[in-house]
Design a protein around this motif. Structure first.
Motif, PDB file in Angstrom:
ATOM      1  N   CYS A  33       0.875  -1.173   0.000  1.00  0.00           N
ATOM      2  CA  CYS A  33       0.000   0.000   0.000  1.00  0.00           C
ATOM      3  C   CYS A  33       0.913   1.224   0.000  1.00  0.00           C
ATOM      4  N   GLY A  34       0.391   2.358   0.459  1.00  0.00           N
ATOM      5  CA  GLY A  34       1.205   3.563   0.496  1.00  0.00           C
ATOM      6  C   GLY A  34       2.033   3.714   1.744  1.00  0.00           C
ATOM      7  N   CYS A  35       2.104   2.680   2.558  1.00  0.00           N
ATOM      8  CA  CYS A  35       2.828   2.769   3.834  1.00  0.00           C
ATOM      9  C   CYS A  35       4.294   3.160   3.604  1.00  0.00           C
ATOM     10  N   GLY A  36       4.705   4.253   4.224  1.00  0.00           N
ATOM     11  CA  GLY A  36       6.086   4.705   4.096  1.00  0.00           C
ATOM     12  C   GLY A  36       6.367   5.521   2.862  1.00  0.00           C
ATOM     13  N   SER A  37       5.374   5.753   2.015  1.00  0.00           N
ATOM     14  CA  SER A  37       5.590   6.531   0.800  1.00  0.00           C
ATOM     15  C   SER A  37       5.931   7.975   1.141  1.00  0.00           C
ATOM     16  N   HIS A  38       6.829   8.579   0.354  1.00  0.00           N
ATOM     17  CA  HIS A  38       7.206   9.963   0.637  1.00  0.00           C
ATOM     18  C   HIS A  38       6.094  10.939   0.273  1.00  0.00           C
ATOM     19  N   GLY A  39       5.113  10.485  -0.493  1.00  0.00           N
ATOM     20  CA  GLY A  39       3.994  11.346  -0.844  1.00  0.00           C
ATOM     21  C   GLY A  39       2.842  11.264   0.126  1.00  0.00           C
ATOM     22  N   LEU A  40       2.928  10.366   1.124  1.00  0.00           N
ATOM     23  CA  LEU A  40       1.869  10.194   2.116  1.00  0.00           C
ATOM     24  C   LEU A  40       2.380  10.630   3.481  1.00  0.00           C
ATOM     25  N   LEU A  41       1.726  11.618   4.066  1.00  0.00           N
ATOM     26  CA  LEU A  41       2.086  12.096   5.397  1.00  0.00           C
ATOM     27  C   LEU A  41       0.917  11.846   6.341  1.00  0.00           C
ATOM     28  N   PHE A  42       1.103  10.912   7.270  1.00  0.00           N
ATOM     29  CA  PHE A  42       0.101  10.759   8.335  1.00  0.00           C
ATOM     30  C   PHE A  42       0.665  11.448   9.564  1.00  0.00           C
ATOM     31  N   VAL A  43       0.061  12.590   9.898  1.00  0.00           N
ATOM     32  CA  VAL A  43       0.562  13.418  10.989  1.00  0.00           C
ATOM     33  C   VAL A  43      -0.157  13.024  12.271  1.00  0.00           C
ATOM     34  N   ASP A  44       0.596  12.478  13.213  1.00  0.00           N
ATOM     35  CA  ASP A  44       0.029  12.084  14.492  1.00  0.00           C
ATOM     36  C   ASP A  44      -0.302  13.324  15.321  1.00  0.00           C
ATOM     37  N   VAL A  45      -1.000  13.102  16.405  1.00  0.00           N
ATOM     38  CA  VAL A  45      -1.508  14.212  17.209  1.00  0.00           C
ATOM     39  C   VAL A  45      -0.392  15.122  17.726  1.00  0.00           C
TER      40      VAL A  45
END
Length: 409
Positions: free
Chosen positions: A254-266
């Motif tokens: 999936c997109g896990c770790g992709s440089h284009g995906l940013l999941f910003v934690d709290v």
């Protein structure tokens, strides 16, 4: 030559594609299958949210995506409003960000609904369906959501039709209600329904339940075919061909770790994806901790974040545990014989949570969805071919009728 090639690749790289934010860890529901950590509630500082939006508007894409998550994000309503305001203020004139929110719907009152509609926010409502399914998830919540569907359809018909979806968290206990729930969603005017198997360990899953899931999906396919004939839309998202594209070979499933995906934690930390959120997940299996450790260490406000994301992506591509079964050197005997192996979309996070083995429940959901999606499009193709032959026959009959005198000897 190599430097010119790298420069060309960099010029084509759009940068950030998706920014996902954990606005709050607080939630007003206690879903029985939820595996988020039950600890002191935390909310994202406004400075962190602003940094996340700045990363979004730095994209070279015309329509990058911002998704607001929780907990329940509407428990942090001021942050939702701030995010919408910042996007409108800071996006360049040529950019139209695709803003989305994932909510359980219980805090989606008339004022907030109106705001989200005016800002054209795509709303995904977590709902498991009919009372037997939804109330098993959270007692007494079905009536609230049913009233929400009726109100939004009445007050915001265009937005409800085109920019509202329902997401069903599939569990072994609600599988038997899937088709009935799908029929209910269609009756309420919902035109996009998606399913996601619960990531938590599915205790009690058996071959008998897998056969029940097979029957339920077959019924959902029949309902989708009827709706497609009526409206030209495929309501079950898993059946849509553009939703079923396989990941690129050799990389994460999936997109896990992709440089284009940013999941910003709290707290501003960049998580690999929604399945590996440090603030929400309790202690897990060693393989899960290794993935988090290998891809951790980035913060949304870091000045060198772009280069850090590229280095993280390189590490993610080397992690065997993130690859789909078709790209692993060694797989189980069952995986090697599975007809859905090439398009396996089982979440690597669920596999990591299970200690590295693909869970039976997620495996069966993926396998059966792939099978029914193939059958669905095969049936549509045959019907289209039959319709084409029918129309050709009608036209030929009309030609004979209209030119009958000319054809007589």
């Amino acid at each position: 030559m190599r430097s010119r090639l790298l420069t060309g690749v960099a010029a084509l790289d759009p940068g950030v594609r998706v920014v996902e934010t954990m606005l709050t860890t607080q939630c007003n529901m206690r879903c029985r299958y939820c595996d988020q950590r039950r600890s002191a509630s935390r909310a994202m500082p406004s400075t962190v949210l602003d940094a996340a939006v700045r990363r979004l508007v730095s994209s070279k894409l015309v329509r990058p995506q911002l998704t607001l998550y929780g907990g329940e994000p509407l428990l942090a309503a001021p942050l939702v409003r701030r995010a919408l305001d910042r996007v409108r203020e800071w996006a360049p004139p040529w950019m139209t960000p695709d803003v989305r929110i994932v909510t359980n719907g219980t805090r989606l009152d008339e004022e907030m609904s109106g705001l989200l509609v005016r800002r054209e926010v795509f709303i995904t409502i977590s709902c498991d369906g009919v009372p037997a399914a939804q109330n098993a998830r959270s007692p007494g919540s079905f009536e609230d959501l049913d009233e929400l569907f009726v109100r939004m359809r009445r007050e915001h018909p265009a937005h409800f039709r085109n920019r509202v979806a329902v997401k069903v968290t599939l569990t072994p206990s609600n599988v038997s209600h899937l088709a009935e729930s799908f029929r209910y969603f269609l009756s309420r005017g919902i035109r996009t329904v998606e399913i996601a198997p619960a990531a938590a360990r599915a205790s009690g899953w058996s071959r008998r339940q897998a056969r029940e899931l097979d029957r339920q999906l077959a019924a959902v396919v029949r309902l989708s075919r009827e709706e497609y004939r009526r409206s030209g839309r495929i309501p079950f998202r898993a059946l849509r061909p553009y939703e079923a594209s396989a990941p690129a070979p050799g990389g994460p499933a999936c997109g896990c770790g992709s440089h284009g995906l940013l999941f910003v934690d709290v707290d501003g930390r960049i998580a690999p994806c929604a399945a590996f959120i440090p603030s929400a997940l309790p202690e897990r299996a060693p393989i899960h901790r290794r993935i988090v450790a290998a891809l951790d260490g980035l913060h949304v406000s870091a000045p060198d974040l772009a280069s850090g994301l590229l280095r993280r992506e390189g590490r993610a591509r080397r992690l065997r545990s993130l690859r789909r079964p078709a790209d692993r050197n060694r797989t189980s005997r069952r995986c090697s014989r599975c007809p859905a192996r090439a398009s396996c979309l089982v979440c690597p996070g669920a596999t990591a949570l299970a200690g590295g083995r693909v869970p039976e429940f997620q495996c069966d959901v993926n396998r059966l969805v792939v099978f029914h999606r193939t059958q669905f499009h095969r049936r549509l193709r045959k019907e289209a071919e039959a319709e084409g032959r029918f129309r050709k026959g009608v036209l030929h009959a009309r030609f004979l009728r209209d030119h009958a005198l000319a054809l007589l000897p």
